[in-house]
Design a protein around this motif. Structure first.
Motif, short mmCIF file in Angstrom:
data_model
loop_
_atom_site.label_atom_id
_atom_site.label_comp_id
_atom_site.label_asym_id
_atom_site.label_seq_id
_atom_site.Cartn_x
_atom_site.Cartn_y
_atom_site.Cartn_z
N PHE A 186 -0.78 -4.58 -12.32
CA PHE A 186 0.58 -4.85 -12.07
C PHE A 186 0.95 -6.07 -11.36
O PHE A 186 1.75 -7.06 -11.38
CB PHE A 186 1.54 -3.78 -11.35
CG PHE A 186 1.53 -2.43 -12.00
CD1 PHE A 186 1.94 -2.70 -13.42
CD2 PHE A 186 1.78 -1.37 -11.53
CE1 PHE A 186 2.06 -1.48 -14.03
CE2 PHE A 186 1.82 -0.19 -12.34
CZ PHE A 186 2.24 -0.33 -13.49
N VAL A 187 -0.28 -6.35 -10.33
CA VAL A 187 -0.21 -7.72 -9.71
C VAL A 187 -0.47 -8.85 -10.29
O VAL A 187 0.20 -9.88 -10.30
CB VAL A 187 -1.11 -7.62 -8.34
CG1 VAL A 187 -1.54 -8.97 -7.86
CG2 VAL A 187 -0.48 -6.55 -7.42
N SER A 188 -1.78 -8.88 -11.13
CA SER A 188 -2.10 -10.03 -12.08
C SER A 188 -1.33 -10.21 -13.37
O SER A 188 -1.22 -11.34 -13.74
CB SER A 188 -3.63 -9.46 -12.26
OG SER A 188 -4.02 -8.35 -13.15
N LYS A 189 -0.86 -9.02 -13.94
CA LYS A 189 -0.21 -9.31 -15.27
C LYS A 189 1.40 -9.08 -15.12
O LYS A 189 2.16 -9.50 -15.84
CB LYS A 189 -0.79 -8.53 -16.35
CG LYS A 189 -2.26 -8.62 -16.65
CD LYS A 189 -3.08 -7.87 -17.42
CE LYS A 189 -2.11 -8.05 -18.97
NZ LYS A 189 -2.93 -7.18 -19.92
N ASP A 240 6.37 3.00 -9.67
CA ASP A 240 7.15 3.43 -8.59
C ASP A 240 6.05 3.98 -7.45
O ASP A 240 6.31 3.70 -6.27
CB ASP A 240 7.93 4.54 -9.02
CG ASP A 240 8.86 5.19 -8.00
OD1 ASP A 240 8.50 5.57 -7.08
OD2 ASP A 240 10.10 5.09 -8.03
N ALA A 241 5.14 4.83 -7.92
CA ALA A 241 4.23 5.44 -6.98
C ALA A 241 3.27 4.01 -6.31
O ALA A 241 3.08 4.11 -5.23
CB ALA A 241 2.99 6.37 -7.87
N VAL A 242 3.07 3.16 -7.14
CA VAL A 242 2.23 1.86 -6.45
C VAL A 242 3.28 1.17 -5.41
O VAL A 242 2.85 0.86 -4.39
CB VAL A 242 1.94 1.04 -7.56
CG1 VAL A 242 1.39 -0.50 -6.95
CG2 VAL A 242 0.68 1.49 -8.44
N VAL A 243 4.43 1.00 -5.97
CA VAL A 243 5.35 0.39 -4.81
C VAL A 243 5.50 1.02 -3.63
O VAL A 243 5.61 0.49 -2.46
CB VAL A 243 6.68 0.03 -5.72
CG1 VAL A 243 7.82 -0.40 -4.65
CG2 VAL A 243 6.45 -0.98 -6.59
N ASP A 245 3.11 -10.61 8.27
CA ASP A 245 1.42 -10.53 7.96
C ASP A 245 1.15 -9.43 6.82
O ASP A 245 0.44 -9.80 6.06
CB ASP A 245 0.91 -10.21 9.24
CG ASP A 245 0.79 -11.09 10.45
OD1 ASP A 245 0.96 -12.52 9.79
OD2 ASP A 245 0.59 -10.90 11.49
N ALA A 246 1.81 -8.55 7.09
CA ALA A 246 1.41 -7.39 5.96
C ALA A 246 1.88 -7.81 4.50
O ALA A 246 1.41 -7.48 3.66
CB ALA A 246 1.82 -5.98 6.22
N ILE A 247 3.28 -8.28 4.44
CA ILE A 247 3.52 -8.57 3.14
C ILE A 247 2.67 -9.68 2.33
O ILE A 247 2.96 -9.88 1.22
CB ILE A 247 5.08 -9.10 3.28
CG1 ILE A 247 5.72 -8.96 1.81
CG2 ILE A 247 5.33 -10.57 3.70
CD1 ILE A 247 6.23 -7.51 1.59
N ARG A 274 5.01 -9.74 -4.58
CA ARG A 274 5.63 -9.67 -6.23
C ARG A 274 5.88 -8.15 -6.13
O ARG A 274 6.94 -7.77 -6.81
CB ARG A 274 4.44 -9.74 -6.99
CG ARG A 274 4.74 -9.62 -8.60
CD ARG A 274 3.76 -9.93 -9.50
NE ARG A 274 4.27 -9.85 -10.89
CZ ARG A 274 3.62 -10.68 -11.87
NH1 ARG A 274 2.52 -11.27 -11.76
NH2 ARG A 274 3.89 -10.49 -13.01
N LEU A 275 5.34 -7.05 -5.81
CA LEU A 275 5.47 -5.75 -6.10
C LEU A 275 6.74 -5.28 -5.58
O LEU A 275 7.51 -4.68 -5.83
CB LEU A 275 4.40 -4.83 -5.48
CG LEU A 275 3.01 -4.99 -6.30
CD1 LEU A 275 1.94 -4.20 -5.67
CD2 LEU A 275 3.21 -4.21 -7.77
N LEU A 276 6.83 -5.67 -4.25
CA LEU A 276 8.03 -4.94 -3.36
C LEU A 276 9.19 -5.82 -3.18
O LEU A 276 10.32 -5.32 -3.40
CB LEU A 276 7.64 -5.08 -1.74
CG LEU A 276 6.54 -4.14 -1.45
CD1 LEU A 276 6.09 -4.02 0.09
CD2 LEU A 276 7.04 -2.75 -2.06
#
Length: 202
Positions: free
Chosen positions: A29-32, A65-68, A102-104, A111-113
């Motif tokens: 999800f992050v890379s593609k 959803d679970a990843v986010v 820092d965490a984001i 990208r995810l959040l």
């Protein structure tokens, strides 16, 4: 002497399978991105079957959803660790804000959040996730400031939502290459404007 090898319980195997799916899915999800990621590549990377995927998640969107939600929980944990109860409300808000920024910056989180999350899950679902994690920590900090009387009693949910939007905007700008220090200084001024600080502990 022959040693007995402890077998993992069914619960442990289920948890390990779910964790492997979440790790693999996050990477894709992050890379593609969500749209370009297929479930066959996720299950192959996780080393599980498609049946195992659908045992834990109804579909790709549920997995996303679970990843986010897992990412949101990690950010909230970082905020809470940086802002213990012993701090004044103002200092807790300042340190919590720094911890958020820092965490984001963890690879893929913006990208995810802040980008794909709202686009895929919708604003209402993202608001639910935020209310359970980062938004909750912000509301708690503002409520503490009101109790301390370091800020007036204002509509808590509305003020928290506006401050949260400012933090998200800063995170997106920093992720795009903007001057991080400028945004950090701006957010300090914003918090001090709400909480009534003067840049120094009172």
């Amino acid at each position: 002497m022959q040693m007995k090898v402890r077998r993992r319980s069914n619960r442990e195997r289920r948890e390990a399978t779910k964790a492997a799916l979440l790790r693999a899915a996050r990477e894709f999800f992050v890379s593609k991105g969500f749209a370009e990621t297929g479930t066959p590549e996720i299950v192959a990377a996780a080393g599980v079957t498609r049946g195992a995927l659908y045992h834990h998640f109804a579909d790709k969107k549920a997995l996303f959803d679970a990843v986010v939600e897992e990412e949101a929980a990690s950010v909230a944990e970082a905020i809470e660790q940086a802002s213990p109860d012993a701090l004044s409300a103002r200092e807790a808000l300042l340190r919590g804000g720094e911890a958020f920024l820092d965490a984001i910056r963890e690879r893929g989180r913006t990208r995810l959040l802040l980008l794909d999350g709202p686009a895929v899950l919708g604003r209402a679902r993202m608001d639910e996730i935020d209310a359970a994690y980062g938004g909750r920590t912000l509301e708690e900090g503002l409520a503490a400031a009101m109790e301390e009387k370091s800020m007036p009693h204002l509509p808590l949910a509305a003020i928290a939502a506006m401050l949260s939007a400012a933090f998200d905007r800063a995170a997106l700008a920093i992720d795009s290459g903007a001057d991080a220090q400028a945004y950090r200084e701006g957010l300090v001024a914003l918090i001090d404007g709400v909480v009534g600080g003067s840049g120094q502990e009172r």
